[in-house]
Design a protein around this motif. Structure first.
Motif, PDB file in Angstrom:
ATOM      1  N   GLN A  20       0.811  -1.228   0.000  1.00 27.65           N
ATOM      2  CA  GLN A  20       0.000   0.000   0.000  1.00 27.65           C
ATOM      3  C   GLN A  20       0.840   1.272   0.000  1.00 27.65           C
ATOM      4  OE1 GLN A  20      -2.760   0.143   3.263  1.00 27.65           O
ATOM      5  NE2 GLN A  20      -3.661   2.055   2.599  1.00 27.65           N
ATOM      6  N   ASN A  95      -6.199 -10.332  -5.282  1.00 30.17           N
ATOM      7  CA  ASN A  95      -7.570  -9.972  -4.927  1.00 30.17           C
ATOM      8  C   ASN A  95      -8.302  -9.346  -6.112  1.00 30.17           C
ATOM      9  OD1 ASN A  95      -9.835  -9.740  -3.277  1.00 30.17           O
ATOM     10  ND2 ASN A  95      -9.202  -7.757  -2.470  1.00 30.17           N
ATOM     11  N   GLU A  98      -7.124  -5.854  -6.936  1.00 29.21           N
ATOM     12  CA  GLU A  98      -7.181  -4.805  -5.919  1.00 29.21           C
ATOM     13  C   GLU A  98      -5.886  -4.663  -5.122  1.00 29.21           C
ATOM     14  OE1 GLU A  98     -10.779  -4.556  -3.592  1.00 29.21           O
ATOM     15  OE2 GLU A  98     -11.949  -5.365  -5.264  1.00 29.21           O
ATOM     16  N   ASN A  99      -5.088  -5.736  -5.026  1.00 32.94           N
ATOM     17  CA  ASN A  99      -3.820  -5.662  -4.300  1.00 32.94           C
ATOM     18  C   ASN A  99      -2.700  -5.272  -5.249  1.00 32.94           C
ATOM     19  OD1 ASN A  99      -5.100  -6.583  -1.984  1.00 32.94           O
ATOM     20  ND2 ASN A  99      -4.427  -8.680  -2.234  1.00 32.94           N
ATOM     21  N   CYS A 163      -5.232  -0.718 -13.398  1.00 31.91           N
ATOM     22  CA  CYS A 163      -6.412  -0.773 -12.538  1.00 31.91           C
ATOM     23  C   CYS A 163      -6.297   0.155 -11.344  1.00 31.91           C
ATOM     24  CB  CYS A 163      -6.649  -2.202 -12.062  1.00 31.91           C
ATOM     25  SG  CYS A 163      -7.210  -3.283 -13.387  1.00 31.91           S
ATOM     26  N   HIS A 164      -5.102   0.241 -10.786  1.00 31.50           N
ATOM     27  CA  HIS A 164      -4.922   1.138  -9.645  1.00 31.50           C
ATOM     28  C   HIS A 164      -4.971   2.588 -10.087  1.00 31.50           C
ATOM     29  CE1 HIS A 164      -4.420  -1.661  -6.345  1.00 31.50           C
ATOM     30  NE2 HIS A 164      -4.018  -2.484  -7.297  1.00 31.50           N
ATOM     31  N   LYS A 167      -8.696   3.127 -10.792  1.00 31.59           N
ATOM     32  CA  LYS A 167      -9.576   2.757  -9.671  1.00 31.59           C
ATOM     33  C   LYS A 167     -10.736   1.900 -10.181  1.00 31.59           C
ATOM     34  CE  LYS A 167      -7.307   5.302  -6.706  1.00 31.59           C
ATOM     35  NZ  LYS A 167      -5.942   4.897  -6.719  1.00 31.59           N
ATOM     36  N   ASP A 168     -10.410   1.046 -11.145  1.00 29.46           N
ATOM     37  CA  ASP A 168     -11.370   0.132 -11.763  1.00 29.46           C
ATOM     38  C   ASP A 168     -10.628  -1.180 -12.003  1.00 29.46           C
ATOM     39  OD1 ASP A 168     -13.190  -1.271 -13.301  1.00 29.46           O
ATOM     40  OD2 ASP A 168     -13.114   0.102 -15.012  1.00 29.46           O
ATOM     41  N   PHE A 169     -11.105  -2.264 -11.424  1.00 31.78           N
ATOM     42  CA  PHE A 169     -10.381  -3.527 -11.458  1.00 31.78           C
ATOM     43  C   PHE A 169     -10.879  -4.493 -12.533  1.00 31.78           C
ATOM     44  CE2 PHE A 169     -10.158  -1.609  -7.259  1.00 31.78           C
ATOM     45  CZ  PHE A 169      -8.801  -1.341  -7.244  1.00 31.78           C
TER      46      PHE A 169
END
Length: 187
Positions: A20, A95, A98-99, A163-164, A167-169
């Motif tokens: 993170q 994930n 998301e990770n 994706c990060h 903000k869309d995976f």
């Protein structure tokens, strides 16, 4: 609980924090807050300080590669099945996108660049080689197989970054779904 067992309980938290915030962004205060350990206890478990904590998180990612990805790619299933299983594990580990990838995070930071480069290089190389070996066994020539292995890792890493940023995976999930077919094209 022994020191090693206690130390292991903090590694998932360290992995999450370094993913993170990166090496520079993770402070001992953040680690202390997330683990519930004071600085003295952190140094008891990780005498090498933040570098040892990051190395422990990185070792966890390497362990995932060694125990979840490489065995799939060395199994005797059909190539498409191996790549589908690999992509399922990748999706689970990240994930569904998301990770962040700790390898990428540490490589992109200047402050941690020389600390972990060889370890990350070795991990990426092993993954690419394992993909290539599946393709070679299926009849692909060596150069094309290595390039497809590189392209697969590029696809996964690029999708994670995109994706990060968005903000869309869903792009990660889409490329993970398509990747096995792309790897097996023309074999």
């Amino acid at each position: 609980m022994g020191r090693i067992a206690a130390k292991q309980t903090y590694i998932p938290t360290l992995l999450r924090l370094f993913r993170q915030f990166g090496y520079e962004g993770v402070t001992l205060a953040k680690i202390s807050q997330a683990t519930g350990l004071g600085k003295a206890s952190l140094y008891h478990h990780f005498p090498g300080g933040k570098a040892e904590m990051a190395a422990a998180a990185l070792a966890e990612v390497d362990l995932w590669l060694e125990t979840s990805i490489l065995p799939i790619l060395s199994s005797k299933v059909k190539p498409i099945e191996a790549f589908e299983l690999m992509c399922q594990e990748v999706s689970l580990f990240f994930n569904k996108g998301e990770n962040d990838c700790l390898w990428a995070v540490l490589l992109l930071e200047q402050s941690s660049k020389n600390l972990f480069d060889s370890q990350i290089n070795r991990a990426f190389s092993r993954w690419i080689e394992a993909i290539a070996n599946v393709l070679i066994t299926a009849g692909a020539n060596e150069i094309a197989a290595i390039q497809r292995g590189e392209d697969a890792v590029i696809t996964i890493q690029g999708a994670l970054i995109l994706c990060h940023g968005l903000k869309d995976f869903t792009p990660f999930q889409r490329v993970i779904k398509r990747l096995p077919q792309q790897l097996c094209q023309d074999i």
